[in-house]
Design an enzyme around this catalytic site. Structure first.
Site, PDB file in Angstrom:
ATOM      1  NE  ARG A 121      -3.819   0.691   1.957  1.00  0.00           N
ATOM      2  CZ  ARG A 121      -5.039   0.826   2.468  1.00  0.00           C
ATOM      3  NH1 ARG A 121      -5.239   1.580   3.526  1.00  0.00           N
ATOM      4  NH2 ARG A 121      -6.076   0.211   1.928  1.00  0.00           N
ATOM      5  CG  HIS A 148      -8.481   0.303  -2.780  1.00  0.00           C
ATOM      6  ND1 HIS A 148      -7.739  -0.803  -2.429  1.00  0.00           N
ATOM      7  CD2 HIS A 148      -9.094   0.708  -1.627  1.00  0.00           C
ATOM      8  CE1 HIS A 148      -7.886  -1.039  -1.130  1.00  0.00           C
ATOM      9  NE2 HIS A 148      -8.701  -0.146  -0.616  1.00  0.00           N
ATOM     10  CD  GLN A 151     -12.969  -1.747  -0.446  1.00  0.00           C
ATOM     11  OE1 GLN A 151     -12.206  -1.650   0.502  1.00  0.00           O
ATOM     12  NE2 GLN A 151     -14.185  -2.263  -0.324  1.00  0.00           N
ATOM     13  CG  ASP A 244     -13.393   6.650  -1.089  1.00  0.00           C
ATOM     14  OD1 ASP A 244     -13.423   6.492   0.156  1.00  0.00           O
ATOM     15  OD2 ASP A 244     -12.351   6.530  -1.754  1.00  0.00           O
ATOM     16  CB  CYS A 284     -13.815   1.380   0.202  1.00  0.00           C
ATOM     17  SG  CYS A 284     -13.128   3.037   0.341  1.00  0.00           S
ATOM     18  NE  ARG A 312     -10.310  -5.002   0.687  1.00  0.00           N
ATOM     19  CZ  ARG A 312      -9.509  -4.031   1.125  1.00  0.00           C
ATOM     20  NH1 ARG A 312     -10.018  -2.988   1.733  1.00  0.00           N
ATOM     21  NH2 ARG A 312      -8.202  -4.069   0.914  1.00  0.00           N
TER      22      ARG A 312
HETATM   23  N1  NVA Z   1      -9.853   6.880  -1.355  1.00  0.00           N
HETATM   24  C1  NVA Z   1      -9.496   6.488  -0.001  1.00  0.00           C
HETATM   25  C2  NVA Z   1      -9.675   5.020   0.172  1.00  0.00           C
HETATM   26  C3  NVA Z   1      -9.350   4.514   1.551  1.00  0.00           C
HETATM   27  C4  NVA Z   1      -9.472   3.021   1.668  1.00  0.00           C
HETATM   28  C5  NVA Z   1      -8.054   6.883   0.255  1.00  0.00           C
HETATM   29  O1  NVA Z   1      -7.236   6.707  -0.652  1.00  0.00           O
HETATM   30  O2  NVA Z   1      -7.762   7.362   1.348  1.00  0.00           O
HETATM   31  N1   CP Z   2     -11.127   0.123   2.571  1.00  0.00           N
HETATM   32  C1   CP Z   2      -9.850   0.046   2.989  1.00  0.00           C
HETATM   33  O1   CP Z   2      -8.932  -0.180   2.230  1.00  0.00           O
HETATM   34  O2   CP Z   2      -9.711   0.204   4.331  1.00  0.00           O
HETATM   35  P1   CP Z   2      -8.330   0.382   5.118  1.00  0.00           P
HETATM   36  O3   CP Z   2      -7.760   1.711   4.723  1.00  0.00           O
HETATM   37  O4   CP Z   2      -8.731   0.340   6.568  1.00  0.00           O
HETATM   38  O5   CP Z   2      -7.410  -0.744   4.745  1.00  0.00           O
END
Ligand code: NVA
Ligand code: CP
Length: 325
Positions: A121, A148, A151, A244, A284, A312
């Protein structure tokens, strides 16, 4: 072509081979491969619910590099590996030499000598691609600024479970269009033949190349891609409504400006009157109640966000099994 490929047991010979592949974006997979992943996820979910052991990855190890925070991704990958008989190692970039300037390519080559797959990540999507280029083991994208995909595979699984199909449904995403979730939703929906509509304010529309690729994929699978500034147009008759956060990880300095830009893009009861009566709501998570979605919607009867979060685990176990076994 069957809508879902039969997957009655894992020993059955199947034309879909994902062993050794990376999982970086859904555009890299065919419709058949996505359906096979979903079928394996359903099978693994059923085994777990029945308490049947399924140690398909006995002794395998997943290295998990995190440059951003996580609850769901970290826990679901770690628990998933454990349930498959393997093990996961959490590698915060603050603690490993990558955070002190060791190159991505050296990190990829070194980790390839120890573990069986890497989940990462991070911020820039190119870093995942670079890691995959230099690693001799599968690399899984656990979120970048651009995509992502794990997800969205879980989202497709959730929609399939609640609606019984994917093809021909209308999915609508309201909010920040230039972001990981809408980009992966565009790729996933277009591949499986689900009509997708995205409403975002001017200046926050999806990445042009990803949108163009989705439009081409949608032509092949016989569905539509609509990108608009109008949330009412996007949500009209939608089966699935998704949003989101307005300020994603790493964009905190823009919070004020984003709160203003997205003010009329909130998913609330008024807007959802335009969706189908039996629409489902996905997010998500984490969510900001009162910003991108009201509590009435995310905590209301249409919301399936906790099924989505659970999925997930099952979707990622399918990815791990098919890439590693
Ligand atoms: N769009 C959000 C998703 C978090 C799982 C982010 O990138 O923070
Ligand atoms: N939806 C998601 O990826 O959650 P986290 O940021 O908690 O991993």
């Amino acid at each position: 072509m069957p809508e879902a490929i039969e997957c009655k047991n894992f020993n059955k010979t199947h034309p879909v081979h994902l062993k050794g592949k990376d999982f970086i974006q859904l555009a890299d997979f065919t419709k058949e491969e996505i359906h096979y992943l979903l079928d394996v996820a359903l099978e693994l979910k059923s085994m777990q619910k029945q308490g049947k052991p399924h140690p398909y990855l006995n002794g395998k190890v997943l290295g998990m590099i995190f440059e951003k925070s996580s609850t769901r991704t970290r826990v679901s990958f770690e628990v998933g590996m454990l349930q498959l008989g393997g093990h996961a190692i959490f590698l915060s970039s603050k603690d490993i030499q990558l955070g002190r300037g060791e190159t991505v390519s050296d990190t990829a080559k070194v980790l390839s000598r120890y573990v069986d797959a890497i989940m990462i990540r991070t911020f820039g999507h190119e870093m995942v691609e670079e890691l995959a280029e230099h690693a001799s083991i599968p690399v899984i994208n656990g979120l970048t600024d651009l995509q992502h995909p794990t997800q969205v595979l879980a989202d497709l699984l959730t929609i399939l479970e609640h609606k019984g199909k994917l093809e021909g449904l209308k999915l609508c995403y309201i909010g920040d269009g230039y972001n990981n979730m809408p980009h992966s939703l565009l790729e996933g929906a277009a591949k499986v033949g689900m009509n997708i509509s995205i409403a975002s304010p001017p200046g926050y529309l999806p990445n042009g190349a990803i949108a163009e690729q989705a439009i081409q994929a949608a032509k092949q699978s016989g569905c539509t891609v609509t990108i608009t500034n109008d949330p009412v147009e996007a949500i009209k008759n939608a089966d699935v409504v998704i949003t989101d956060v307005w300020t994603s990880m790493g964009m905190e300095a823009e919070t004020e400006q984003r709160l203003k830009a997205f003010a009329s893009y909130q998913v609330n009861e008024e807007l959802c009157k335009h969706a189908k009566e039996d629409f489902i709501f996905l997010h998500c998570l984490p969510a900001h109640r009162g910003e991108e979605v009201t509590a009435e919607i995310i905590d209301g009867s249409h919301s399936v966000v906790f099924d989505e979060a659970e999925n997930r685990l099952h979707a990622q176990k399918a990815i791990l099994k098919l890439l590693l076994e």
